[in-house]
Design a protein around this motif. Structure first.
Motif, short mmCIF file in Angstrom:
data_model
loop_
_atom_site.label_atom_id
_atom_site.label_comp_id
_atom_site.label_asym_id
_atom_site.label_seq_id
_atom_site.Cartn_x
_atom_site.Cartn_y
_atom_site.Cartn_z
N LEU A 136 18.29 0.36 -4.82
CA LEU A 136 16.89 0.80 -4.73
C LEU A 136 16.02 0.15 -5.81
CD1 LEU A 136 17.39 4.62 -3.95
CD2 LEU A 136 16.69 2.82 -2.37
N ILE A 137 16.55 0.13 -7.03
CA ILE A 137 15.77 -0.46 -8.13
C ILE A 137 15.52 -1.94 -7.88
CG2 ILE A 137 15.82 -1.02 -10.59
CD1 ILE A 137 17.39 1.60 -11.01
N LEU A 138 16.54 -2.65 -7.41
CA LEU A 138 16.36 -4.08 -7.13
C LEU A 138 15.34 -4.30 -6.01
CD1 LEU A 138 20.06 -5.36 -7.35
CD2 LEU A 138 18.19 -5.72 -8.98
N GLY A 139 15.32 -3.41 -5.03
CA GLY A 139 14.34 -3.54 -3.95
C GLY A 139 12.92 -3.37 -4.45
N PHE A 140 12.71 -2.37 -5.33
CA PHE A 140 11.36 -2.18 -5.88
C PHE A 140 10.92 -3.38 -6.72
CE2 PHE A 140 12.22 2.52 -5.36
CZ PHE A 140 11.25 2.72 -4.39
N VAL A 141 11.81 -3.94 -7.52
CA VAL A 141 11.47 -5.09 -8.35
C VAL A 141 11.10 -6.29 -7.50
CG1 VAL A 141 12.39 -6.74 -10.02
CG2 VAL A 141 12.80 -4.31 -10.34
N ALA A 142 11.86 -6.54 -6.43
CA ALA A 142 11.57 -7.67 -5.55
C ALA A 142 10.22 -7.51 -4.88
CB ALA A 142 12.69 -7.79 -4.50
N ALA A 143 9.91 -6.28 -4.44
CA ALA A 143 8.61 -6.05 -3.81
C ALA A 143 7.45 -6.29 -4.78
CB ALA A 143 8.57 -4.61 -3.25
N ALA A 144 7.64 -5.85 -6.03
CA ALA A 144 6.59 -6.06 -7.03
C ALA A 144 6.37 -7.55 -7.29
CB ALA A 144 6.95 -5.34 -8.32
N LEU A 145 7.46 -8.33 -7.38
CA LEU A 145 7.33 -9.78 -7.61
C LEU A 145 6.60 -10.46 -6.46
CD1 LEU A 145 10.83 -10.63 -9.12
CD2 LEU A 145 8.62 -10.58 -10.30
N VAL A 146 6.90 -10.04 -5.25
CA VAL A 146 6.23 -10.64 -4.08
C VAL A 146 4.75 -10.34 -4.12
CG1 VAL A 146 6.07 -10.51 -1.57
CG2 VAL A 146 8.30 -10.64 -2.66
N LEU A 147 4.37 -9.11 -4.47
CA LEU A 147 2.95 -8.77 -4.53
C LEU A 147 2.23 -9.57 -5.62
CD1 LEU A 147 3.08 -4.88 -4.06
CD2 LEU A 147 2.32 -6.59 -2.41
#
Length: 227
Positions: A32-43
């Protein structure tokens, strides 16, 4: 369903024996934490790309202004040729004569006369230095005293132009500066603080009336007087 001993024929309650259910899979927190970090980087990357595209977009205002200037200059240059009128190429000024030009529709502009005004150098007047007259000091005439006549009686005193003698008169406390030209003065004559006297050896001292006068010249002999 199997029956328990001692309870043959009795119905089994449904809550007591239930069929086993498969275990539910557990969700990993790390995923879950890795998913949130990836989404933030994409934004963030998308926002930076959008800002760069907006900043690199050319401004159409300078191009429009340049096009307007070109159109206005072309219209102003073509207006006199189309009308067949003449206009001065150079505005006359006080320092340069006017240049007359004639324009014909469809013909190039030719300068009739071209004159260059040369600056006239300004001549500055050089100030004349007047010589300052030199004031020469006028020498002061000194009174000359003639020596006494050969027949004058000085009572044995050396000949001198002041009439100093051994006959009698006033003591001489302030003799003239050239007195030693006529008298045989001792070496420290001008250090004396008394009046002029003659020592036993014939020399003259200016320590008359003081103790020790003529002490190195055999003592005092007589005083010299002013008439």
């Amino acid at each position: 369903m199997a029956e328990l001993p001692g309870q043959q024929g009795a119905p089994t309650p449904p809550w007591r024996y239930q069929s086993p259910q498969p275990p539910r899979p557990k969700k990993s927190r790390t995923a879950l934490i890795l998913g949130f970090v990836a989404a933030a980087l994409v934004l963030c990357c998308g926002g930076l790309a959008l800002v760069g595209a907006i900043a690199d977009k050319p401004d159409p205002a300078p191009k429009a202004a340049a096009a307007a200037d070109r159109s206005s200059s072309s219209s102003s240059s073509s207006a006199p040729a189309a009308a067949g009128t003449s206009a001065p190429a150079v505005a006359p000024s006080a320092s340069t004569p006017p240049v007359v030009t004639t324009t014909t529709p469809g013909a190039p502009v030719v300068d009739a006369t071209t004159t260059t005004a040369k600056a006239t150098p300004t001549v500055k007047a050089t100030p004349t230095v007047k010589a300052t007259p030199t004031v020469k000091a006028t020498p002061t005439a000194q009174a000359t005293t003639k020596p006494p006549a050969p027949g004058s009686n000085l009572c044995g005193a050396p000949a001198n132009p002041y009439g100093y003698n051994f006959c009698g008169g006033s003591y001489i406390y302030n003799p003239p500066s050239d007195i030693c030209n006529y008298l045989n003065c001792i070496a420290n004559f001008w250090n004396g603080v008394g009046y002029v006297i003659q020592c036993q050896d014939g020399t003259f001292s200016k320590s008359g009336g003081r103790s020790g006068s003529c002490s190195h010249h055999q003592g005092n002999r007589r005083s010299l007087y002013s008439p």
